[in-house]
Design a protein around this motif. Sequence first.
Motif, short mmCIF file in Angstrom:
data_model
loop_
_atom_site.label_atom_id
_atom_site.label_comp_id
_atom_site.label_asym_id
_atom_site.label_seq_id
_atom_site.Cartn_x
_atom_site.Cartn_y
_atom_site.Cartn_z
N GLY A 50 49.73 43.45 28.54
CA GLY A 50 50.13 42.69 27.35
C GLY A 50 49.44 41.35 27.22
O GLY A 50 49.69 40.62 26.25
N ARG A 51 48.54 41.02 28.14
CA ARG A 51 47.84 39.74 28.10
C ARG A 51 46.45 39.91 27.52
O ARG A 51 45.70 40.84 27.86
N ALA A 52 46.06 38.99 26.63
CA ALA A 52 44.70 39.01 26.09
C ALA A 52 43.71 38.67 27.20
O ALA A 52 44.02 37.92 28.13
N LEU A 53 42.52 39.23 27.11
CA LEU A 53 41.48 38.95 28.09
C LEU A 53 40.73 37.68 27.70
O LEU A 53 40.55 37.40 26.51
N PRO A 54 40.28 36.88 28.66
CA PRO A 54 39.55 35.65 28.34
C PRO A 54 38.25 35.96 27.61
O PRO A 54 37.51 36.88 28.01
N ASP A 55 37.99 35.23 26.54
CA ASP A 55 36.81 35.48 25.72
C ASP A 55 35.55 35.14 26.52
O ASP A 55 35.36 34.00 26.94
N PRO A 56 34.66 36.11 26.75
CA PRO A 56 33.48 35.83 27.56
C PRO A 56 32.51 34.85 26.91
O PRO A 56 31.63 34.32 27.58
N ALA A 57 32.69 34.61 25.61
CA ALA A 57 31.79 33.68 24.93
C ALA A 57 32.15 32.22 25.17
O ALA A 57 31.27 31.36 25.20
N ASP A 58 33.43 31.92 25.36
CA ASP A 58 33.79 30.51 25.45
C ASP A 58 34.86 30.17 26.48
O ASP A 58 35.21 28.99 26.63
N ALA A 59 35.39 31.14 27.19
CA ALA A 59 36.39 30.83 28.21
C ALA A 59 35.71 30.11 29.38
O ALA A 59 34.69 30.57 29.90
N ALA A 60 36.25 28.98 29.79
CA ALA A 60 35.68 28.25 30.92
C ALA A 60 35.86 29.05 32.20
O ALA A 60 36.83 29.80 32.34
N PRO A 61 34.91 28.94 33.15
CA PRO A 61 35.04 29.68 34.40
C PRO A 61 36.37 29.44 35.12
O PRO A 61 36.92 30.37 35.72
N GLY A 62 36.91 28.23 35.03
CA GLY A 62 38.20 27.97 35.65
C GLY A 62 39.30 28.80 35.01
O GLY A 62 40.21 29.29 35.71
N GLU A 63 39.24 28.97 33.70
CA GLU A 63 40.21 29.80 32.99
C GLU A 63 40.08 31.26 33.42
O GLU A 63 41.09 31.96 33.63
N VAL A 64 38.84 31.71 33.58
CA VAL A 64 38.60 33.08 34.03
C VAL A 64 39.16 33.29 35.43
O VAL A 64 39.82 34.30 35.72
N ALA A 65 38.93 32.33 36.32
CA ALA A 65 39.42 32.44 37.70
C ALA A 65 40.95 32.52 37.72
O ALA A 65 41.52 33.33 38.47
N ARG A 66 41.61 31.71 36.90
CA ARG A 66 43.08 31.74 36.87
C ARG A 66 43.59 33.06 36.32
O ARG A 66 44.61 33.60 36.78
N PHE A 67 42.87 33.62 35.34
CA PHE A 67 43.26 34.91 34.77
C PHE A 67 43.22 35.99 35.85
O PHE A 67 44.19 36.75 36.02
N PHE A 68 42.13 36.08 36.58
CA PHE A 68 42.02 37.12 37.61
C PHE A 68 42.98 36.89 38.77
O PHE A 68 43.47 37.85 39.37
N ALA A 69 43.28 35.63 39.05
CA ALA A 69 44.24 35.34 40.12
C ALA A 69 45.63 35.88 39.78
O ALA A 69 46.43 36.17 40.68
N GLY A 70 45.92 36.03 38.48
CA GLY A 70 47.22 36.52 38.06
C GLY A 70 47.31 38.03 37.94
O GLY A 70 48.36 38.55 37.54
N LEU A 71 46.24 38.74 38.29
CA LEU A 71 46.23 40.20 38.20
C LEU A 71 46.38 40.82 39.58
O LEU A 71 45.92 40.28 40.58
N ASP A 72 47.02 41.99 39.63
CA ASP A 72 47.04 42.71 40.89
C ASP A 72 45.75 43.52 41.02
O ASP A 72 44.94 43.59 40.09
N GLU A 73 45.54 44.12 42.18
CA GLU A 73 44.29 44.82 42.45
C GLU A 73 44.08 45.99 41.51
O GLU A 73 42.94 46.26 41.08
#
Length: 347
Positions: A50-73
Amino acid sequence: MRRFGRTMAAVVLAGGVVAGTAGWASGDAQQAVTGPPPGAAAWRADSVGGRALPDPADAAPGEVARFFAGLDETARRELVRRHPLVTGNLDGAPPALRYEANRLAVLATGEARYASLASPGRQILAFDPRGRGQVAEVFGDLEHAAHVSVIVPGSDNDAGSHDAPRKPGTGPAGMARALEAAAGAGTAVIAWTGYTTPVGVGLDAADGRLAEAGAVRLARLTAGLDAVGAPDPVLFCHSYGSVVCGLAARHTDATDVVVFGSPGMRADSAAGLRTGARVWAGRGPSDWISRVPNVEFAGIGHGADPTSPAFGARRIPADDVRGHTGYFAPGTRSLAAFTAIAKGAVR
Protein backbone atom coordinates in the motif's frame (compact mmCIF):
# COMPACT_ATOMS: atom_id res chain seq x y z
CA MET A 1 43.90 43.39 -26.60
CA ARG A 2 47.25 41.60 -26.53
CA ARG A 3 45.91 39.21 -23.87
CA PHE A 4 42.86 38.48 -26.04
CA GLY A 5 45.14 37.70 -28.96
CA ARG A 6 47.17 35.27 -26.86
CA THR A 7 43.98 33.54 -25.73
CA MET A 8 42.72 33.18 -29.29
CA ALA A 9 46.08 31.83 -30.40
CA ALA A 10 45.94 29.27 -27.60
CA VAL A 11 42.45 28.20 -28.63
CA VAL A 12 43.61 27.75 -32.22
CA LEU A 13 46.59 25.80 -30.94
CA ALA A 14 44.30 23.61 -28.84
CA GLY A 15 42.31 22.79 -31.95
CA GLY A 16 45.51 21.99 -33.79
CA VAL A 17 46.71 19.66 -31.06
CA VAL A 18 43.40 17.79 -31.01
CA ALA A 19 43.36 17.56 -34.78
CA GLY A 20 46.95 16.39 -34.80
CA THR A 21 46.28 13.77 -32.16
CA ALA A 22 43.43 12.03 -33.95
CA GLY A 23 41.28 14.57 -35.75
CA TRP A 24 38.11 16.40 -34.77
CA ALA A 25 36.04 13.97 -36.81
CA SER A 26 37.22 11.03 -34.69
CA GLY A 27 34.96 12.13 -31.86
CA ASP A 28 31.33 11.49 -32.74
CA ALA A 29 28.90 13.80 -30.93
CA GLN A 30 27.35 11.97 -28.00
CA GLN A 31 24.00 12.59 -26.35
CA ALA A 32 24.27 12.40 -22.57
CA VAL A 33 22.11 9.70 -21.00
CA THR A 34 20.38 11.24 -18.02
CA GLY A 35 17.38 10.62 -15.80
CA PRO A 36 16.04 7.33 -14.47
CA PRO A 37 16.44 4.12 -16.49
CA PRO A 38 13.76 2.41 -18.60
CA GLY A 39 10.98 1.02 -16.47
CA ALA A 40 10.58 4.11 -14.31
CA ALA A 41 6.97 4.62 -15.39
CA ALA A 42 5.99 1.07 -14.35
CA TRP A 43 7.83 1.55 -11.05
CA ARG A 44 5.93 4.76 -10.30
CA ALA A 45 2.63 3.03 -11.02
CA ASP A 46 3.46 0.21 -8.60
CA SER A 47 3.31 0.03 -4.80
CA VAL A 48 4.31 -2.32 -2.02
CA GLY A 49 2.15 -2.95 1.01
CA GLY A 50 0.00 0.00 0.00
CA ARG A 51 3.03 2.32 -0.02
CA ALA A 52 4.04 4.34 -3.06
CA LEU A 53 7.54 3.67 -4.35
CA PRO A 54 10.11 6.51 -4.22
CA ASP A 55 10.27 8.35 -7.54
CA PRO A 56 13.60 7.43 -9.18
CA ALA A 57 13.71 10.83 -10.87
CA ASP A 58 13.79 12.98 -7.76
CA ALA A 59 13.78 10.95 -4.54
CA ALA A 60 16.91 11.73 -2.53
CA PRO A 61 19.16 8.72 -1.80
CA GLY A 62 18.45 9.14 1.91
CA GLU A 63 14.73 8.82 1.21
CA VAL A 64 15.39 5.70 -0.85
CA ALA A 65 17.47 4.17 1.95
CA ARG A 66 14.72 4.81 4.51
CA PHE A 67 12.14 3.26 2.18
CA PHE A 68 14.09 0.02 1.80
CA ALA A 69 14.87 -0.07 5.52
CA GLY A 70 11.12 -0.28 6.12
CA LEU A 71 10.63 -3.32 3.88
CA ASP A 72 11.01 -6.96 4.80
CA GLU A 73 13.17 -9.26 2.69
CA THR A 74 10.21 -10.66 0.75
CA ALA A 75 9.08 -7.19 -0.34
CA ARG A 76 12.61 -6.23 -1.35
CA ARG A 77 13.03 -9.35 -3.48
CA GLU A 78 9.70 -8.75 -5.14
CA LEU A 79 10.81 -5.28 -6.24
CA VAL A 80 14.01 -6.76 -7.64
CA ARG A 81 11.98 -9.29 -9.61
CA ARG A 82 9.43 -6.80 -10.94
CA HIS A 83 11.72 -3.82 -11.53
CA PRO A 84 15.35 -4.92 -11.91
CA LEU A 85 16.54 -1.93 -13.96
CA VAL A 86 15.11 0.64 -11.55
CA THR A 87 16.13 -1.17 -8.37
CA GLY A 88 19.62 -1.78 -9.72
CA ASN A 89 20.20 1.90 -10.46
CA LEU A 90 18.55 3.38 -7.38
CA ASP A 91 21.15 5.23 -5.31
CA GLY A 92 20.37 4.61 -1.66
CA ALA A 93 19.12 1.04 -2.17
CA PRO A 94 21.13 -1.70 -0.38
CA PRO A 95 24.19 -2.65 -2.50
CA ALA A 96 23.56 -6.41 -2.32
CA LEU A 97 20.04 -5.87 -3.61
CA ARG A 98 21.38 -3.77 -6.47
CA TYR A 99 23.89 -6.47 -7.41
CA GLU A 100 21.09 -9.00 -7.77
CA ALA A 101 18.82 -6.59 -9.64
CA ASN A 102 21.55 -5.71 -12.12
CA ARG A 103 22.36 -9.37 -12.72
CA LEU A 104 18.74 -9.84 -13.78
CA ALA A 105 18.79 -6.63 -15.82
CA VAL A 106 21.91 -7.71 -17.70
CA LEU A 107 20.43 -11.13 -18.45
CA ALA A 108 17.21 -9.50 -19.64
CA THR A 109 19.04 -7.56 -22.37
CA GLY A 110 20.04 -10.82 -24.05
CA GLU A 111 23.11 -9.05 -25.46
CA ALA A 112 26.35 -10.99 -25.70
CA ARG A 113 28.52 -7.91 -25.10
CA TYR A 114 27.06 -7.58 -21.60
CA ALA A 115 26.80 -11.27 -20.70
CA SER A 116 29.98 -11.42 -18.60
CA LEU A 117 28.59 -8.77 -16.25
CA ALA A 118 26.09 -11.34 -15.00
CA SER A 119 28.78 -13.90 -14.09
CA PRO A 120 28.76 -15.28 -10.54
CA GLY A 121 30.60 -13.08 -8.09
CA ARG A 122 30.29 -9.85 -10.10
CA GLN A 123 29.08 -6.90 -8.02
CA ILE A 124 27.40 -4.60 -10.54
CA LEU A 125 26.24 -1.53 -8.66
CA ALA A 126 24.64 0.14 -11.68
CA PHE A 127 23.74 -0.92 -15.21
CA ASP A 128 21.93 1.14 -17.83
CA PRO A 129 21.76 -0.25 -21.38
CA ARG A 130 20.65 2.99 -23.01
CA GLY A 131 22.97 4.45 -25.63
CA ARG A 132 26.46 2.94 -25.37
CA GLY A 133 25.59 1.69 -21.89
CA GLN A 134 26.73 2.71 -18.43
CA VAL A 135 28.02 0.46 -15.67
CA ALA A 136 29.51 0.61 -12.17
CA GLU A 137 31.22 -2.37 -10.58
CA VAL A 138 32.38 -2.85 -7.00
CA PHE A 139 35.66 -4.57 -6.15
CA GLY A 140 35.90 -5.53 -2.50
CA ASP A 141 33.29 -5.52 0.25
CA LEU A 142 31.45 -2.21 -0.05
CA GLU A 143 29.06 -2.89 2.82
CA HIS A 144 31.86 -3.45 5.37
CA ALA A 145 34.69 -1.37 3.93
CA ALA A 146 36.63 1.05 6.10
CA HIS A 147 37.66 2.99 2.97
CA VAL A 148 35.95 3.50 -0.40
CA SER A 149 37.41 4.81 -3.64
CA VAL A 150 35.69 5.64 -6.93
CA ILE A 151 37.44 5.48 -10.31
CA VAL A 152 36.04 8.11 -12.71
CA PRO A 153 37.31 7.35 -16.23
CA GLY A 154 37.64 9.48 -19.33
CA SER A 155 36.84 9.09 -23.02
CA ASP A 156 35.93 5.88 -24.83
CA ASN A 157 34.55 4.01 -21.84
CA ASP A 158 31.09 2.46 -21.66
CA ALA A 159 29.29 -0.71 -20.60
CA GLY A 160 30.23 -2.50 -23.80
CA SER A 161 33.97 -1.94 -23.30
CA HIS A 162 33.94 -2.58 -19.53
CA ASP A 163 35.20 -6.16 -19.93
CA ALA A 164 37.25 -5.60 -23.08
CA PRO A 165 40.81 -7.03 -22.95
CA ARG A 166 43.26 -4.34 -21.85
CA LYS A 167 46.69 -4.01 -20.34
CA PRO A 168 46.68 -4.63 -16.57
CA GLY A 169 45.81 -1.53 -14.59
CA THR A 170 44.12 0.26 -17.48
CA GLY A 171 40.47 1.03 -18.12
CA PRO A 172 38.10 1.71 -15.23
CA ALA A 173 37.80 -1.94 -14.16
CA GLY A 174 41.54 -2.53 -14.50
CA MET A 175 42.34 0.55 -12.44
CA ALA A 176 39.87 -0.52 -9.77
CA ARG A 177 41.26 -4.05 -9.62
CA ALA A 178 44.83 -2.74 -9.32
CA LEU A 179 43.93 -0.30 -6.54
CA GLU A 180 41.84 -2.82 -4.59
CA ALA A 181 44.61 -5.41 -4.80
CA ALA A 182 47.24 -2.92 -3.66
CA ALA A 183 45.13 -1.50 -0.83
CA GLY A 184 44.05 -4.91 0.46
CA ALA A 185 41.26 -5.86 2.83
CA GLY A 186 39.14 -3.04 4.17
CA THR A 187 39.17 -1.00 0.96
CA ALA A 188 36.41 -1.20 -1.66
CA VAL A 189 36.86 0.35 -5.09
CA ILE A 190 34.09 1.27 -7.52
CA ALA A 191 34.82 1.37 -11.25
CA TRP A 192 32.26 4.00 -12.21
CA THR A 193 31.42 4.48 -15.87
CA GLY A 194 28.18 6.11 -14.82
CA TYR A 195 28.07 8.87 -17.41
CA THR A 196 28.22 9.22 -21.19
CA THR A 197 31.90 9.66 -22.03
CA PRO A 198 33.27 11.33 -25.17
CA VAL A 199 34.34 9.16 -28.08
CA GLY A 200 37.83 9.94 -29.32
CA VAL A 201 39.32 13.41 -28.92
CA GLY A 202 36.79 15.48 -30.81
CA LEU A 203 34.64 18.40 -29.75
CA ASP A 204 32.89 16.40 -27.03
CA ALA A 205 36.25 15.92 -25.32
CA ALA A 206 37.08 19.62 -25.68
CA ASP A 207 33.89 21.04 -24.15
CA GLY A 208 32.17 20.47 -20.83
CA ARG A 209 28.69 19.36 -21.90
CA LEU A 210 29.10 15.66 -21.12
CA ALA A 211 31.10 16.44 -17.98
CA GLU A 212 28.30 18.62 -16.64
CA ALA A 213 25.79 15.79 -17.04
CA GLY A 214 28.27 13.34 -15.56
CA ALA A 215 28.93 15.55 -12.55
CA VAL A 216 25.27 15.41 -11.54
CA ARG A 217 25.34 11.62 -11.67
CA LEU A 218 28.63 11.41 -9.77
CA ALA A 219 27.32 13.64 -7.00
CA ARG A 220 24.24 11.42 -6.71
CA LEU A 221 26.44 8.31 -6.52
CA THR A 222 28.34 9.75 -3.56
CA ALA A 223 25.08 10.75 -1.87
CA GLY A 224 23.90 7.17 -2.35
CA LEU A 225 27.06 5.82 -0.73
CA ASP A 226 26.49 8.11 2.23
CA ALA A 227 22.85 6.97 2.48
CA VAL A 228 23.86 3.31 2.88
CA GLY A 229 26.49 4.12 5.50
CA ALA A 230 29.62 3.81 3.34
CA PRO A 231 32.68 5.90 4.26
CA ASP A 232 33.26 9.21 2.48
CA PRO A 233 35.00 8.27 -0.78
CA VAL A 234 38.23 9.17 -2.51
CA LEU A 235 37.67 10.13 -6.15
CA PHE A 236 40.35 9.00 -8.64
CA CYS A 237 39.74 10.89 -11.87
CA HIS A 238 41.50 10.10 -15.14
CA SER A 239 41.70 12.31 -18.21
CA TYR A 240 38.23 13.70 -19.12
CA GLY A 241 36.99 12.14 -15.88
CA SER A 242 38.91 14.87 -14.06
CA VAL A 243 36.67 17.43 -15.74
CA VAL A 244 33.67 15.55 -14.33
CA CYS A 245 35.27 15.51 -10.88
CA GLY A 246 36.13 19.20 -11.06
CA LEU A 247 32.50 20.10 -11.68
CA ALA A 248 31.16 17.61 -9.11
CA ALA A 249 33.68 18.14 -6.29
CA ARG A 250 31.77 20.77 -4.33
CA HIS A 251 28.62 18.64 -4.45
CA THR A 252 30.25 15.52 -2.98
CA ASP A 253 31.53 14.53 0.44
CA ALA A 254 34.78 13.15 -0.98
CA THR A 255 37.77 13.27 1.34
CA ASP A 256 40.21 13.50 -1.57
CA VAL A 257 40.01 14.26 -5.29
CA VAL A 258 42.94 12.76 -7.21
CA VAL A 259 43.39 13.71 -10.88
CA PHE A 260 45.90 12.27 -13.33
CA GLY A 261 46.38 12.71 -17.05
CA SER A 262 44.08 15.71 -16.67
CA PRO A 263 43.28 18.30 -19.37
CA GLY A 264 41.96 20.63 -16.63
CA MET A 265 39.18 20.76 -14.09
CA ARG A 266 37.27 23.84 -15.24
CA ALA A 267 38.72 25.83 -12.34
CA ASP A 268 41.64 28.21 -12.04
CA SER A 269 42.89 26.67 -8.81
CA ALA A 270 42.24 23.98 -6.24
CA ALA A 271 40.52 26.60 -4.10
CA GLY A 272 38.27 27.38 -7.06
CA LEU A 273 36.80 23.89 -6.87
CA ARG A 274 35.09 24.99 -3.63
CA THR A 275 35.52 21.63 -1.95
CA GLY A 276 36.71 20.60 1.47
CA ALA A 277 38.45 17.61 -0.11
CA ARG A 278 42.19 17.50 -0.52
CA VAL A 279 43.10 17.88 -4.21
CA TRP A 280 45.95 15.88 -5.75
CA ALA A 281 47.35 15.93 -9.30
CA GLY A 282 49.94 13.99 -11.29
CA ARG A 283 51.09 13.65 -14.88
CA GLY A 284 53.63 11.27 -16.36
CA PRO A 285 56.50 12.61 -18.50
CA SER A 286 55.29 10.85 -21.69
CA ASP A 287 51.56 11.53 -21.27
CA TRP A 288 50.28 13.12 -24.48
CA ILE A 289 47.83 15.23 -22.45
CA SER A 290 50.73 17.62 -21.77
CA ARG A 291 50.47 18.76 -25.41
CA VAL A 292 46.90 20.01 -24.92
CA PRO A 293 47.03 23.73 -24.00
CA ASN A 294 45.35 24.55 -20.70
CA VAL A 295 42.91 27.20 -21.84
CA GLU A 296 39.17 27.73 -21.70
CA PHE A 297 37.45 30.00 -24.18
CA ALA A 298 33.84 30.06 -25.37
CA GLY A 299 33.26 26.71 -23.68
CA ILE A 300 36.21 25.00 -25.39
CA GLY A 301 39.08 23.72 -23.23
CA HIS A 302 39.15 22.88 -19.54
CA GLY A 303 41.30 25.58 -17.99
CA ALA A 304 44.37 25.55 -15.77
CA ASP A 305 46.80 22.64 -15.51
CA PRO A 306 46.12 20.92 -12.17
CA THR A 307 49.79 19.87 -11.94
CA SER A 308 51.08 23.45 -12.16
CA PRO A 309 52.36 24.94 -8.87
CA ALA A 310 49.96 27.86 -9.27
CA PHE A 311 46.94 25.54 -9.20
CA GLY A 312 47.73 24.54 -5.63
CA ALA A 313 47.07 20.78 -5.77
CA ARG A 314 49.23 18.32 -3.88
CA ARG A 315 51.57 16.50 -6.24
CA ILE A 316 51.37 12.80 -7.09
CA PRO A 317 54.77 11.31 -8.05
CA ALA A 318 54.44 10.10 -11.64
CA ASP A 319 57.96 10.23 -13.08
CA ASP A 320 57.89 6.47 -13.85
CA VAL A 321 54.46 6.46 -15.50
CA ARG A 322 54.43 5.51 -19.16
CA GLY A 323 51.94 7.08 -21.54
CA HIS A 324 48.42 8.30 -20.79
CA THR A 325 47.08 5.14 -19.14
CA GLY A 326 49.95 3.79 -17.06
CA TYR A 327 49.17 5.39 -13.70
CA PHE A 328 47.98 2.15 -12.06
CA ALA A 329 50.72 -0.06 -13.49
CA PRO A 330 52.22 -2.40 -10.86
CA GLY A 331 55.31 -1.02 -9.18
CA THR A 332 54.78 2.61 -10.16
CA ARG A 333 55.22 5.39 -7.64
CA SER A 334 51.82 6.72 -8.68
CA LEU A 335 50.05 3.47 -7.69
CA ALA A 336 51.89 3.50 -4.35
CA ALA A 337 50.71 7.07 -3.74
CA PHE A 338 47.16 6.23 -4.82
CA THR A 339 47.13 3.28 -2.42
CA ALA A 340 48.24 5.40 0.53
CA ILE A 341 45.55 8.00 -0.21
CA ALA A 342 42.87 5.32 -0.67
CA LYS A 343 43.73 3.81 2.71
CA GLY A 344 43.69 7.18 4.46
CA ALA A 345 47.39 6.80 5.30
CA VAL A 346 48.42 10.28 4.12
CA ARG A 347 47.89 13.34 6.28
